[in-house]
Design a protein around this motif. Structure first.
Motif, short mmCIF file in Angstrom:
data_model
loop_
_atom_site.label_atom_id
_atom_site.label_comp_id
_atom_site.label_asym_id
_atom_site.label_seq_id
_atom_site.Cartn_x
_atom_site.Cartn_y
_atom_site.Cartn_z
N GLY A 1 37.14 33.37 14.87
CA GLY A 1 38.08 32.81 13.90
C GLY A 1 37.93 31.31 13.73
O GLY A 1 38.50 30.73 12.82
N LEU A 2 37.15 30.69 14.63
CA LEU A 2 36.96 29.24 14.59
C LEU A 2 35.50 28.91 14.86
O LEU A 2 34.79 29.71 15.47
N PRO A 3 35.03 27.74 14.46
CA PRO A 3 33.72 27.30 14.91
C PRO A 3 33.70 27.28 16.44
O PRO A 3 34.73 27.04 17.07
N ILE A 4 32.55 27.52 17.04
CA ILE A 4 32.47 27.67 18.49
C ILE A 4 32.96 26.43 19.23
O ILE A 4 33.63 26.54 20.26
N ASP A 5 32.67 25.23 18.71
CA ASP A 5 33.12 24.04 19.44
C ASP A 5 34.63 23.87 19.36
O ASP A 5 35.26 23.39 20.31
N GLU A 6 35.23 24.29 18.25
CA GLU A 6 36.69 24.24 18.15
C GLU A 6 37.33 25.26 19.09
O GLU A 6 38.35 24.98 19.73
N TYR A 7 36.72 26.44 19.18
CA TYR A 7 37.25 27.44 20.11
C TYR A 7 37.15 26.94 21.55
O TYR A 7 38.09 27.09 22.34
N PHE A 8 36.02 26.34 21.90
CA PHE A 8 35.85 25.82 23.25
C PHE A 8 36.87 24.71 23.54
O PHE A 8 37.39 24.61 24.65
N ARG A 9 37.14 23.87 22.55
CA ARG A 9 38.14 22.82 22.77
C ARG A 9 39.49 23.44 23.12
O ARG A 9 40.15 23.00 24.06
N GLU B 1 28.16 28.69 10.70
CA GLU B 1 29.13 28.56 11.79
C GLU B 1 29.25 29.87 12.57
O GLU B 1 29.35 29.86 13.80
N ILE B 2 29.24 30.98 11.86
CA ILE B 2 29.28 32.27 12.55
C ILE B 2 28.00 32.48 13.34
O ILE B 2 28.02 32.96 14.48
N GLY B 3 26.87 32.10 12.75
CA GLY B 3 25.61 32.22 13.46
C GLY B 3 25.59 31.41 14.74
O GLY B 3 25.10 31.88 15.78
N CYS B 4 26.11 30.20 14.69
CA CYS B 4 26.17 29.35 15.88
C CYS B 4 27.05 29.99 16.95
O CYS B 4 26.68 30.03 18.13
N TYR B 5 28.19 30.54 16.54
CA TYR B 5 29.11 31.19 17.48
C TYR B 5 28.43 32.38 18.15
O TYR B 5 28.42 32.51 19.38
N GLU B 6 27.83 33.24 17.33
CA GLU B 6 27.18 34.44 17.87
C GLU B 6 26.01 34.07 18.80
O GLU B 6 25.75 34.76 19.79
N SER B 7 25.33 32.98 18.49
CA SER B 7 24.21 32.55 19.33
C SER B 7 24.68 32.15 20.72
O SER B 7 24.05 32.49 21.73
N HIS B 8 25.80 31.44 20.79
CA HIS B 8 26.33 31.03 22.10
C HIS B 8 26.89 32.24 22.86
O HIS B 8 26.80 32.28 24.10
N VAL B 9 27.44 33.20 22.15
CA VAL B 9 27.87 34.44 22.80
C VAL B 9 26.67 35.14 23.42
O VAL B 9 26.73 35.62 24.56
N TYR C 1 41.09 17.13 27.55
CA TYR C 1 40.98 17.45 26.12
C TYR C 1 39.49 17.64 25.86
O TYR C 1 38.74 16.70 25.67
N PHE C 2 39.06 18.91 25.88
CA PHE C 2 37.64 19.21 25.90
C PHE C 2 36.95 18.75 24.62
O PHE C 2 37.44 19.03 23.52
N PRO C 3 35.82 18.06 24.74
CA PRO C 3 35.14 17.52 23.55
C PRO C 3 34.39 18.58 22.76
O PRO C 3 33.94 19.58 23.31
N THR C 4 34.26 18.33 21.47
CA THR C 4 33.46 19.21 20.62
C THR C 4 31.98 18.83 20.73
O THR C 4 31.62 17.92 21.47
N LEU C 5 31.17 19.52 20.01
CA LEU C 5 29.71 19.49 20.05
C LEU C 5 29.21 20.41 21.17
O LEU C 5 29.65 20.29 22.31
N THR C 6 28.31 21.30 20.81
CA THR C 6 27.77 22.25 21.77
C THR C 6 26.26 22.04 21.95
O THR C 6 25.53 22.97 22.25
#
Length: 255
Positions: free
Chosen positions: A179-187, A71-79, A153-158
């Motif tokens: 602090g959150l998975p990237i899709d939860e943060y985006f929501r 989950e951290i890897g996914c977040y950092e990748s989108h950053v 209400y922004f959907p999850t899945l990136t």
């Protein structure tokens, strides 16, 4: 970039995801599309507690658990991809994860959506192009069988995201700790600022293949706690989304 051009395409993929890279490359080549792979942050061997940008207190408060290395890897990748766009000359870019499947109308429809967004004076940050479903949304444009929505209400899945350069820049400026998975943060982010859009049916649905990154799901009592904390944390977002829809805070695109 001309109005009829396809936005530049970034594909997030682990450096050793050979089969996934071959599969999505074949899709791109069949449509004559240019793209560039961006090596994903590999969190499979990450010691989560030692990651400098991770704040476990946020995760525990909202989810009742800790994030996995994946989950951290996914977040950092989108950053990382957001940084690429923010420092580029592009005004928008398509960001795909390597399990995205292109529908037959994906490229043509995306070009039309991008053209409409360039011509519009309405504010937007991001378009989710692969939502499974939408709640509390307003139709703002139609493109044949596809509808562009203001996703209150922004959907999850990136799996597939169309970023505006200004949206990516604002995200980077506001983002601090993970602090959150990237899709939860985006929501949370795009429900609060009401600058997130979405397309249904999805233009780039996920393949459904099992992830090659183990997200280390919680289980037992910890999983139940996570579920209920999610529901509590999402309630204010749902209320905000409903108010946005009722108050008419959405784009006035010509249908």
């Amino acid at each position: 970039m001309r109005d009829t051009e396809m936005p530049p395409i970034y594909i997030i993929s682990l450096h050793d995801a050979y089969e996934r890279r071959r599969a999505i490359s074949a899709q791109m080549s069949a449509l004559g599309l240019d793209y560039r792979f961006v090596d994903a942050f590999d969190g499979r061997e990450l010691v989560v507690e030692e990651h400098a940008n991770y704040d476990p207190d946020i995760t525990d408060t909202f989810l009742g658990r800790h994030l996995s290395g994946g989950e951290i890897g996914c977040y950092e990748s989108h950053v990382s991809v957001a940084k690429e766009l923010a420092t580029s000359s592009y005004e928008m870019a398509l960001v795909l994860e390597d399990d995205a499947i292109m529908t037959k109308d994906a490229a043509h429809t995306l070009v039309r959506i991008a053209e409409r967004l360039r011509q519009s004076k309405q504010a937007w940050d991001i378009v989710n192009l692969a939502p499974a479903a939408l709640k509390y949304s307003s139709v703002i444009a139609k493109f044949g069988a596809y509808h562009l929505y203001r996703a209150h209400y922004f959907p999850t899945l990136t799996t597939a995201l169309l970023w505006s350069k200004s949206g990516a820049t604002a995200f980077l400026n506001d983002h601090s700790a993970i602090g959150l998975p990237i899709d939860e943060y985006f929501r949370i982010r795009f429900t609060q600022n009401n600058r997130g859009l979405a397309v249904l049916p999805p233009l780039f649905p996920p393949s459904g293949a099992e992830s090659d990154i183990d997200l280390g799901a919680s289980f037992g009592r910890r999983q139940k706690l996570s579920f209920w904390r999610k529901q509590v944390s999402r309630t204010p977002l749902r209320i905000r989304a409903i108010r946005s829809k009722i108050n008419g805070v959405f784009d006035n695109f010509a249908l």
